[in-house]
Enzyme design. Structure first.
Site, PDB file in Angstrom:
ATOM      1  CG  HIS A  26      -1.969   1.128   1.194  1.00 17.33           C
ATOM      2  ND1 HIS A  26      -3.420   0.714   1.406  1.00 17.33           N
ATOM      3  CD2 HIS A  26      -1.970   2.283   1.142  1.00 17.33           C
ATOM      4  CE1 HIS A  26      -4.038   1.608   1.112  1.00 17.33           C
ATOM      5  NE2 HIS A  26      -3.300   2.972   0.935  1.00 17.33           N
ATOM      6  CG  HIS A  28      -1.564   6.437  -2.357  1.00 13.68           C
ATOM      7  ND1 HIS A  28      -2.807   6.249  -3.145  1.00 13.68           N
ATOM      8  CD2 HIS A  28      -1.827   5.845  -1.183  1.00 13.68           C
ATOM      9  CE1 HIS A  28      -3.803   5.841  -2.451  1.00 13.68           C
ATOM     10  NE2 HIS A  28      -3.122   5.504  -1.037  1.00 13.68           N
ATOM     11  CG  ASP A  30      -0.752  10.678  -5.644  1.00 13.59           C
ATOM     12  OD1 ASP A  30      -0.818   9.522  -5.040  1.00 13.59           O
ATOM     13  OD2 ASP A  30      -2.223  11.283  -5.828  1.00 13.59           O
ATOM     14  N   GLY A 188     -10.155   7.628  -1.987  1.00 13.07           N
ATOM     15  CA  GLY A 188     -10.771   8.632  -1.744  1.00 13.07           C
ATOM     16  C   GLY A 188     -11.576   8.847  -0.433  1.00 13.07           C
ATOM     17  CG  HIS A 215      -7.912   3.011   0.223  1.00 16.20           C
ATOM     18  ND1 HIS A 215      -7.516   2.975  -1.112  1.00 16.20           N
ATOM     19  CD2 HIS A 215      -7.161   4.087   0.516  1.00 16.20           C
ATOM     20  CE1 HIS A 215      -6.118   3.411  -1.100  1.00 16.20           C
ATOM     21  NE2 HIS A 215      -6.063   4.070   0.008  1.00 16.20           N
ATOM     22  CD  GLU A 218      -7.338   6.330   5.759  1.00 14.80           C
ATOM     23  OE1 GLU A 218      -6.077   6.593   6.054  1.00 14.80           O
ATOM     24  OE2 GLU A 218      -7.735   5.930   4.607  1.00 14.80           O
ATOM     25  CG  ASP A 307      -1.454   5.578   3.101  1.00  8.94           C
ATOM     26  OD1 ASP A 307      -1.787   5.483   1.904  1.00  8.94           O
ATOM     27  OD2 ASP A 307      -2.177   6.409   3.906  1.00  8.94           O
TER      28      ASP A 307
END
Length: 387
Positions: A26, A28, A30, A188, A215, A218, A307
């Site tokens: 996991h 990202h 970006d 998102g 996702h 969380e 993350d």
């Protein structure tokens, strides 16, 4: 679990943690740019001004914005990283540097996710975005090999849950399957945007026998976990940390699992836990209080992840350093988490098994032997001084 003697004996130092073969599920794309790269890419014509053009100060700004507790400031961080990732050249560079950085940190296998729909402002097509990122990952793997590191990176294509392109992105992931893309994800805000809004995408992926994670658990809690599993059929839970809400710990230390927690554990559903990120979002108040400690003890399929490395100022090594400090984890524990993650990867079984038996287990065996040699040498040295 290891005995107390073994635990004390195999507690790794920072160098051993960095060199240990780690698996990341996991992360990202970006959320992991180098600050200097953000500064370089922001020099492109037409880009809005950055909060700071000094890489060190910009890194601090990202960290403070992510720690601020303000959703607006947190989202602003991604407006800058995504904003500079709108050309083929930028995507290739960012992906290559991602693979290089992970390999330098001892990661031997990684699944890195990104949302192709967020990189179209410069005129790229969805296909061109995917091909650029795949090219960058292959370039980063090549450079890592030249530097003496081994890493394999697979891409997860993410659809934004507030948008309406999930089926389109799922079809894209299926077209590039076996060409660098290993699965699908939705990301998102959870609240107000349940995964059930994208059932057509998940049904499509199941018909195609493809892999996907969601996702869930969380911010929104148990309902999002239940929906991700029972309505959508997720293979893994992105975060899933709120499964702790279905576990009761009595004053005497006895533990009772609710029906959903029992299902998650019994079915060996992987939890993509991200300790530092979870602290930023309020899922735990400290590393010592993070649910990963209890989930490890109860033998859930827990994994350790980063993350967003830039926003959380973290790496896989830093995540494990925090857990070693908080829970006294040993090399055996690190191996347990790493094998868990490799078992849960979205590549074929024989390839996962080869990574476990040929890379991960031998890597940890070497580190344990190194520790034993150091301890033996230290004991002999102490004895000689005493004599």
């Amino acid at each position: 679990m290891t005995s107390q003697t073994d635990r004390m004996g195999r507690t790794p130092n920072s160098d051993q943690i960095r060199r240990a073969p780690k698996v990341l599920l996991h992360d990202h794309l970006d959320g992991g740019l180098r600050p200097g790269t953000v500064v370089d890419l922001a020099r492109a014509p037409g880009y809005t001004e950055l909060p700071d053009t000094d890489p060190d100060k910009l890194a601090l700004w990202f960290r403070e914005a992510a720690d601020s507790g303000s959703l607006e400031r947190y989202l602003e961080t991604f407006s800058h990283t995504v904003g500079v990732m709108q050309t083929r050249e930028a995507l290739v560079r960012v992906a290559a540097e991602c693979a290089e950085d992970l390999a330098e940190d001892g990661v031997v296998y990684a699944e890195v996710r990104y949302a192709p729909e967020q990189h179209l402002e410069g005129g790229l097509t969805l296909e061109e975005v995917v091909e650029a990122v795949n090219e960058g990952f292959r370039e980063g793997e090549r450079i890592a090999r030249e530097n003496g590191h081994r890493i394999r990176v697979g891409a997860l294509l993410t659809a934004m849950r507030h948008a309406a392109r999930a089926l389109e992105i799922a079809e894209l992931a299926n077209r590039y399957r076996d060409l660098g893309v290993v699965g699908f994800d939705i990301a998102g805000a959870e609240a107000g945007y349940p995964p059930t809004r994208h059932l057509d995408a998940f049904e499509y992926l199941k018909r195609e026998n493809n892999h996907f994670t969601i996702h869930a658990g969380e911010a929104f809690g148990l309902p999002s976990i239940w929906q991700a599993l029972q309505w959508c059929g997720a293979d893994r839970l992105g975060h899933g940390v709120r499964i702790i809400d279905d576990i009761e710990v009595a004053e005497d230390g006895s533990v009772k699992l609710g029906r959903l927690a029992s299902y998650v554990r019994d079915k060996r559903i992987p939890l993509e836990l991200c300790p530092s990120s979870n602290l930023q979002t309020g899922a735990a108040s400290s590393y010592a209080e993070h649910p990963i400690g209890l989930l490890r003890r109860l033998h859930f399929r827990a994994t350790v992840n980063t993350d967003n490395r830039l926003m959380s100022h973290t790496s896989m090594s830093r995540e494990f350093e925090h857990l070693v400090d908080a829970f006294g984890y040993t090399l055996d524990d690190m191996q347990w988490f790493s094998v868990n993650a490799m078992k849960s990867a979205f590549i074929p079984f024989d390839e996962r098994l080869a990574m476990i038996n040929d890379v991960i287990k031998p890597g940890y065996a070497e580190l344990k032997s190194e520790w034993l040699f150091q301890q033996t040498a230290s004991t002999r040295g102490s004895g000689a001084l005493e004599g």
